[in-house]
Design a protein around this motif. Structure first.
Motif, mmCIF file in Angstrom:
data_model
loop_
_atom_site.group_PDB
_atom_site.id
_atom_site.type_symbol
_atom_site.label_atom_id
_atom_site.label_comp_id
_atom_site.label_asym_id
_atom_site.label_seq_id
_atom_site.Cartn_x
_atom_site.Cartn_y
_atom_site.Cartn_z
ATOM 1 N N PRO A 189 1.006 -1.448 -0.131
ATOM 2 C CA PRO A 189 0.379 -0.061 0.128
ATOM 3 C C PRO A 189 0.535 1.384 0.116
ATOM 4 N N ARG A 190 2.287 1.767 0.796
ATOM 5 C CA ARG A 190 2.839 2.517 0.464
ATOM 6 C C ARG A 190 3.403 2.761 -1.057
ATOM 7 N N LEU A 192 1.955 2.613 -3.693
ATOM 8 C CA LEU A 192 0.745 2.088 -4.570
ATOM 9 C C LEU A 192 0.372 3.605 -3.547
ATOM 10 N N LEU A 193 0.142 4.462 -3.106
ATOM 11 C CA LEU A 193 -0.003 5.778 -2.330
ATOM 12 C C LEU A 193 0.929 6.124 -2.835
ATOM 13 N N LEU A 196 0.355 6.739 -6.643
ATOM 14 C CA LEU A 196 -0.223 7.261 -7.488
ATOM 15 C C LEU A 196 -1.052 8.445 -6.924
ATOM 16 N N LEU A 197 -0.848 8.907 -5.837
ATOM 17 C CA LEU A 197 -1.199 10.159 -5.094
ATOM 18 C C LEU A 197 -0.483 11.594 -5.633
ATOM 19 N N ILE A 200 -1.725 13.598 -8.721
ATOM 20 C CA ILE A 200 -3.529 14.389 -7.864
ATOM 21 C C ILE A 200 -2.943 15.403 -6.840
ATOM 22 N N ARG B 67 -15.990 16.322 -9.365
ATOM 23 C CA ARG B 67 -15.123 16.866 -7.709
ATOM 24 C C ARG B 67 -15.634 15.360 -6.698
ATOM 25 N N LEU B 74 -10.535 9.149 -3.961
ATOM 26 C CA LEU B 74 -9.455 9.362 -3.137
ATOM 27 C C LEU B 74 -9.277 8.762 -1.743
ATOM 28 N N VAL B 77 -9.468 4.836 -2.333
ATOM 29 C CA VAL B 77 -7.993 4.671 -2.600
ATOM 30 C C VAL B 77 -7.246 4.992 -0.983
ATOM 31 N N ALA B 78 -7.438 6.253 -0.189
ATOM 32 C CA ALA B 78 -6.651 6.266 0.948
ATOM 33 C C ALA B 78 -7.005 5.148 1.698
ATOM 34 N N ALA B 81 -5.879 1.499 0.753
ATOM 35 C CA ALA B 81 -4.690 1.307 1.384
ATOM 36 C C ALA B 81 -3.819 1.289 2.702
ATOM 37 N N PRO B 84 -4.996 -2.808 4.690
ATOM 38 C CA PRO B 84 -3.901 -3.652 4.392
ATOM 39 C C PRO B 84 -2.667 -2.610 6.078
ATOM 40 N N MET B 85 -1.776 -1.798 5.674
ATOM 41 C CA MET B 85 -0.971 -1.391 6.566
ATOM 42 C C MET B 85 -1.815 -1.302 7.620
#
Lengths: 315, 97
Positions: A189-190, A192-193, A196-197, A200, B67, B74, B77-78, B81, B84-85
């Motif tokens: 995940p780290r 990926l972020l 990806l981010l 944006i 928007r 977003l 995605v957040a 992520a 799993p962390m």
């Protein structure tokens, strides 16, 4: 009407409850997590008060960046073995602390309730003179024109803060790379972020910076987002931060306040007053200052989180 | 037409609130961290998704629609992520129970 009141009561009760939680928390990590949640709730409260600029800043800097700073500080404290569960103060101390807090609360409450209606302020004068600034957003007008000096000092304070943090480096790592290097991660995940981010985030930050002239937004909010994107890539070990001895790095941090000061001095020479902008070129000048300041502030905020050059392993 | 759009908005947001309520209940009641995370991410994904879908007819302009969709994407995605962390961290902290 009723729904709005219900939301306000919920927000007030929620932020009071969270504030109590921050104080009551026995573990530092819990207190920080609740503090971040409190900041986000405060941002919503600012939205309810129609102060969108303040809400954006509270969410980006008050909750987000301060939260990360506190978490980093907790980690450093724990590594030094100085973190312990806070011991409750004695009974007498508790009573005095409670009394002190109660006095301040009563005084603040009285001050708010005693305000005449309409509350005194310079809002009307700002609205009357906003046209002279060529800006559409009165908050930006105040920050960059009417109270430009305050903003200049705020930006300069950040440079001093970075210098202060760097000064904490031990001799062995003096002029070294800020913070502990994170191992590069290629999946999970780290990573990926971090991949990806940032694109944006950069677009969002530039958008917030650009609309700041006429709508809620501006350099500090944009800089916080840019700093977050940089930190994301740093956490994933995908960038090498230049050492603190690097001149390009130092120039990036200092460029914003330096440019702002130079333009201020130019105003003194051309228009006869410090920070007076050239007639007809007010908005372009402000936008240039905002963009350069945003880059400097973003770099400074990210470097504050990274901390002094050290050889310690990251968490 | 606007009545239909309003009805759709109300229904979709109510469904979204249902998912948030269920997610909150799961967060409070589930026995271990992994299932609690599952409940939370479900609320984020489906609950917010339904709220966003419900708000789409009220967006008014294409820019606002985009928007709203960006906010949802977003958050997806957040939380995808962060889930799993957090799971990895807890597995390290409390090995196989």
């Amino acid at each position: 009407m009723i729904a709005g009141l219900a939301v306000d009561v919920l927000l007030a009760a929620g932020s009071l409850g969270l504030a109590l939680g921050v104080i009551r928390a026995r573990r530092v990590f819990t207190a920080i997590a609740l503090f971040i949640a409190h900041g986000l709730l405060l941002a919503l409260a600012w939205v309810r008060l129609d102060a969108l600029d303040v809400a954006l800043t509270e969410a980006a800097i008050g909750a987000g960046l301060s939260g990360v700073l506190l978490l980093a500080a907790r980690h450093r404290l724990a590594r030094g073995g100085s973190e312990r569960t806070t011991e409750a103060p004695g009974r007498v101390a508790t009573i005095f602390i409670g009394l002190g807090c109660a006095c301040i609360t009563v005084a603040l409450g009285y001050a708010v309730l005693a305000l005449p209606k309409p509350a005194p302020g310079l809002a009307a004068e700002v609205a009357a003179n906003l046209a002279a600034t060529e800006l559409g957003n009165p908050v930006t007008g105040v920050l960059m024109v009417f109270r430009g000096l305050d903003t200049l000092l705020e930006a300069a304070v950040l440079v001093l803060a970075v210098i202060g943090v760097w000064s904490l480096a031990p001799d062995a790592t003096w002029r070294g790379t800020p913070g502990a290097p994170w191992p590069a991660v290629t999946d999970g995940p780290r990573a990926l972020l971090a991949r990806l981010l940032p694109p944006i985030g950069i677009v969002v930050a530039v958008h917030i910076l650009w609309v700041g002239a006429d709508a809620p937004g501006g350099k500090f909010q944009a800089a916080a987002i840019l700093a977050a994107m940089g930190l994301l890539v740093w956490f994933a070990g995908l960038v090498r931060v230049p050492p603190t001895a690097s001149w390009p790095l130092r120039a990036t941090i200092a460029a914003g306040p330096a440019l702002f000061m130079a333009i201020g001095l130019a105003g003194l020479a051309v228009e006869g007053a410090f920070l007076a902008y050239p007639e007809g070129l007010v908005k372009p000048t402000i936008l240039i200052v905002e963009f350069v300041l945003a880059a400097s502030v973003a770099a400074a905020l990210a470097l504050l989180v990274m901390g002094a050059p050290s050889r310690d392993a990251p968490p | 037409m606007s009545l239909l759009a309003d009805a759709f908005t109300i229904l979709a947001i109510l469904a979204g609130i249902g998912f948030f309520a269920a997610g909150t209940a799961g967060l409070l009641r589930f026995p271990d961290t992994a299932s609690r995370l599952h409940a939370l991410t479900k609320a984020d994904h489906l609950g917010l998704g339904l709220v966003v879908i419900g708000l789409l007819p009220q967006a008014g302009s294409l820019a606002n629609t985009l928007r709203l969709l960006a906010v949802w994407a977003l958050v997806l995605v957040a939380s995808a992520a962060a889930g799993p962390m957090l799971a990895t961290l807890t597995r390290r902290a409390e090995p196989e129970t």
